[in-house]
Design a protein around this motif. Structure first.
Motif, mmCIF file in Angstrom:
data_model
loop_
_atom_site.group_PDB
_atom_site.id
_atom_site.type_symbol
_atom_site.label_atom_id
_atom_site.label_comp_id
_atom_site.label_asym_id
_atom_site.label_seq_id
_atom_site.Cartn_x
_atom_site.Cartn_y
_atom_site.Cartn_z
ATOM 1 N N HIS A 64 -1.170 -11.073 -1.624
ATOM 2 C CA HIS A 64 0.341 -11.090 -1.167
ATOM 3 C C HIS A 64 0.488 -10.365 -0.242
ATOM 4 C CE1 HIS A 64 0.993 -12.641 -5.285
ATOM 5 N NE2 HIS A 64 0.366 -11.796 -5.865
ATOM 6 N N GLY A 65 -0.464 -9.616 0.417
ATOM 7 C CA GLY A 65 -0.211 -8.918 1.839
ATOM 8 C C GLY A 65 -0.998 -7.701 1.973
ATOM 9 N N ILE A 66 -0.546 -6.893 2.902
ATOM 10 C CA ILE A 66 -1.110 -5.584 3.163
ATOM 11 C C ILE A 66 0.034 -4.449 3.195
ATOM 12 C CG2 ILE A 66 -2.254 -4.126 5.063
ATOM 13 C CD1 ILE A 66 -3.201 -6.606 6.160
ATOM 14 N N LYS A 67 -0.200 -3.393 2.602
ATOM 15 C CA LYS A 67 0.668 -2.376 2.712
ATOM 16 C C LYS A 67 0.079 -1.085 3.043
ATOM 17 C CE LYS A 67 0.346 -1.439 -2.182
ATOM 18 N NZ LYS A 67 1.242 -1.602 -3.600
ATOM 19 N N LYS A 68 0.979 -0.332 3.733
ATOM 20 C CA LYS A 68 0.442 0.945 4.182
ATOM 21 C C LYS A 68 0.737 2.214 3.165
ATOM 22 C CE LYS A 68 3.045 3.088 7.182
ATOM 23 N NZ LYS A 68 3.712 3.504 8.616
ATOM 24 N N LEU A 69 -0.312 2.924 2.764
ATOM 25 C CA LEU A 69 -0.190 3.838 1.872
ATOM 26 C C LEU A 69 0.294 4.982 2.374
ATOM 27 C CD1 LEU A 69 -3.370 3.275 -0.280
ATOM 28 C CD2 LEU A 69 -1.311 2.319 -0.814
ATOM 29 N N LYS A 70 0.631 6.135 1.725
ATOM 30 C CA LYS A 70 1.303 7.335 2.298
ATOM 31 C C LYS A 70 0.179 8.046 3.016
ATOM 32 C CE LYS A 70 3.798 11.798 0.911
ATOM 33 N NZ LYS A 70 3.975 12.579 -0.013
ATOM 34 N N GLY B 19 4.198 1.914 1.122
ATOM 35 C CA GLY B 19 4.342 1.032 -0.168
ATOM 36 C C GLY B 19 4.702 -0.149 -0.039
ATOM 37 N N GLU B 20 5.472 -0.735 1.058
ATOM 38 C CA GLU B 20 5.887 -1.937 1.422
ATOM 39 C C GLU B 20 4.927 -3.026 1.955
ATOM 40 O OE1 GLU B 20 9.242 -3.989 4.546
ATOM 41 O OE2 GLU B 20 8.963 -1.945 4.361
ATOM 42 N N ILE B 21 4.901 -4.142 0.991
ATOM 43 C CA ILE B 21 4.172 -5.181 1.366
ATOM 44 C C ILE B 21 4.495 -5.879 2.692
ATOM 45 C CG2 ILE B 21 2.964 -7.357 0.684
ATOM 46 C CD1 ILE B 21 3.147 -6.351 -2.264
ATOM 47 N N VAL B 22 3.499 -6.060 3.505
ATOM 48 C CA VAL B 22 3.794 -6.659 4.788
ATOM 49 C C VAL B 22 3.135 -8.086 4.687
ATOM 50 C CG1 VAL B 22 3.213 -7.019 7.398
ATOM 51 C CG2 VAL B 22 3.739 -4.723 6.316
ATOM 52 N N LYS B 23 3.772 -9.405 4.514
ATOM 53 C CA LYS B 23 3.262 -10.488 4.412
ATOM 54 C C LYS B 23 2.782 -11.118 5.327
ATOM 55 C CE LYS B 23 6.379 -11.079 0.486
ATOM 56 N NZ LYS B 23 7.663 -11.856 -0.307
ATOM 57 N N CYS B 24 1.696 -11.959 5.330
ATOM 58 C CA CYS B 24 0.902 -12.582 6.510
ATOM 59 C C CYS B 24 1.023 -14.123 6.240
ATOM 60 C CB CYS B 24 -0.417 -11.928 6.298
ATOM 61 S SG CYS B 24 -0.633 -10.319 6.264
ATOM 62 N N ALA B 25 1.781 -14.656 7.019
ATOM 63 C CA ALA B 25 1.970 -16.158 6.840
ATOM 64 C C ALA B 25 0.451 -16.858 7.620
ATOM 65 C CB ALA B 25 2.991 -16.821 7.924
#
Length: 463
Positions: A150-156, A181-187
């Motif tokens: 579903h995408g990439i997210k940055k951890l703390k 923690g927010e998912i960055v979506k990649c189209a």
């Protein structure tokens, strides 16, 4: 008699094992045209914004199980129905966003409709390989990032290791604003790699063989393209076991835009394939010289595929071979020799200085015959020392050398040639399968002698 029976039984058992291991698999040549036609039809639909085949087919592996397709659509139900009608055959499952159909040739084809905003990450995920994806996620974890389809997210405490030349200023700002923690979506699939600080990786390289290290240093090879090929250096005419004459094969090569071609009819040792004796070879040589005098490109190189005998000798007179332009040396018998014997056999043939190309080196036939067992490191080093190119045979049931051996030989500094081994004009269209295998072995155009201009090729052959 007892020894013969023992050997025959062993061969039968090995054949059964090989068939079992290949059960349910299809040659890439059988499924790729089908997948391409379905994807093309889906892309032509107004509601479909993206469509791709994925999995091992997108990575261009030699054999494929099922055909897996993905698409992004504004009307998934309509797209699914179109797909089912297009494929025909038996529908195993059909839902709002997924369908599975077995066509009339018993090939299972799956389609899944995906969210357009997540298409890139899902394309990467479904392409694989499993090993590459595991390594990719481990790499991201080392940077304080995590990845799902579903995408990439940055951890703390994580950071975006962005390559400046592959990420836009707007993308950098958007990523910087993303909370932990927010998912960055990649189209787009390229974003998956770029946001991880990597260069986009060609699907053929995604097998966890060190490709992520090269992507991190932005030092990926520029993989060979089909358009790089300038000629085909193994094909057969009706003088041995081909179906067409010289003029017909020349015309077919001309249509493909080749600037040169080699006619490599079999030598006398392969009688079952209409192998030629010395007199017939000289007759053909004279015919080719006359033909070149009356025609332009592609230039026909007078050549031969000589049989490498069980003891490593080649089955043609040395003086005659030296009159020809290119010599392909190939194994066509005694495939079950011990590893040491086979290694010595190949090295002896290479060390004669008479052959320019080691043809379909392992001799395997997919689903029918295992390749010969040899110490390939030693064989490759002998080929390098004697300026012998390793063939990548594009015939779909050969694709030989294999991708892993290509990569091994490339690291040693070997040169290669991608040939079709065509026995008819239609077989010349197998070249893309050899190119795909070369790409899976990380080859660039400079590694492959039939991407070179004729003058450079001739200069190399003189060595």
């Amino acid at each position: 008699m007892g020894k013969f029976r023992e050997k025959s039984i062993a061969n039968i058992i090995r054949g059964i094992t090989l068939l079992k291991s290949s059960s349910g698999r299809h040659l890439i040549s059988e499924v790729l045209p089908l997948a391409e036609s379905i994807v093309s039809a889906l892309r032509s639909r107004k509601e479909v914004t993206k469509a791709d085949y994925v999995g091992s087919l997108r990575r261009m592996k030699e054999t494929v199980g099922d055909i897996d397709l993905i698409a992004a659509s504004s009307n998934p139900t309509e797209t699914i129905q179109t797909f089912v009608e297009l494929v025909g055959g038996k529908v195993l499952a059909q839902g709002a966003t997924k369908a599975t159909v077995v066509n009339r040739d018993h090939v299972q084809i799956d389609l899944e409709i995906l969210p357009a905003e997540e298409y890139g990450s899902l394309l990467q995920h479904f392409t694989g390989s499993k090993e590459h994806n595991v390594a990719f996620r481990s790499f991201l974890q080392s940077k304080g990032l995590s990845f799902s389809e579903h995408g990439i997210k940055k951890l703390k405490g994580g950071r975006w290791p962005l390559p400046a030349f592959e990420v836009t200023a707007a993308q950098k700002r958007a990523l910087g604003a993303a909370k932990a923690g927010e998912i960055v979506k990649c189209a787009d699939e390229s974003d998956v790699y770029h946001f991880a600080g990597l260069s986009w990786l060609p699907p053929e390289m995604r097998e966890d063989r060190g490709e992520l290290g090269l992507a991190q240093s932005h030092n990926l090879p520029h993989l060979v393209e089909a358009s790089d090929i300038k000629g085909d250096l193994q094909m057969h005419t009706n003088r041995s076991d081909g179906t067409a004459d010289l003029a017909t094969m020349w015309q077919a090569n001309r249509k493909l835009g080749h600037s040169y071609m080699a006619i490599t009819d079999h030598s006398q040792g392969l009688g079952i394939a209409g192998g030629q004796d010395a007199h017939k070879v000289r007759t053909q040589l004279a015919e080719i010289r006359r033909f070149n005098g009356a025609h332009g490109a592609p230039i026909v190189l007078a050549s031969i595929e000589v049989d490498i005998r069980a003891n490593g000798d080649v089955d043609m007179d040395e003086n005659l071979l030296r009159e020809l332009d290119i010599i392909v040396g190939s194994v066509h018998s005694s495939f079950s020799q011990a590893r040491g014997t086979t290694t010595s056999r190949l090295i002896k043939a290479v060390n004669t200085g008479l052959i320019d190309i080691l043809g379909h080196p392992t001799g395997r036939l997919l689903g029918r015959r295992d390749g010969i067992d040899a110490d390939w490191d030693k064989v490759f080093r002998a080929c390098i020392a004697k300026h012998v190119a390793l063939e990548i045979n594009s015939f779909p049931d050969r694709l030989d050398l294999t991708d892993n051996l290509i990569l091994e030989a490339k690291k040693l500094g070997a040169k290669f040639v991608v040939n079709t081994d065509a026995h008819s004009p239609e077989h010349l269209n197998f070249m893309p399968f050899g190119i795909a295998t070369a790409r899976r072995g990380w080859l660039e155009a400079s590694d492959i002698i039939n991407t070179w201009p004729l003058a450079k090729l001739k200069s190399w052959l003189k060595r």
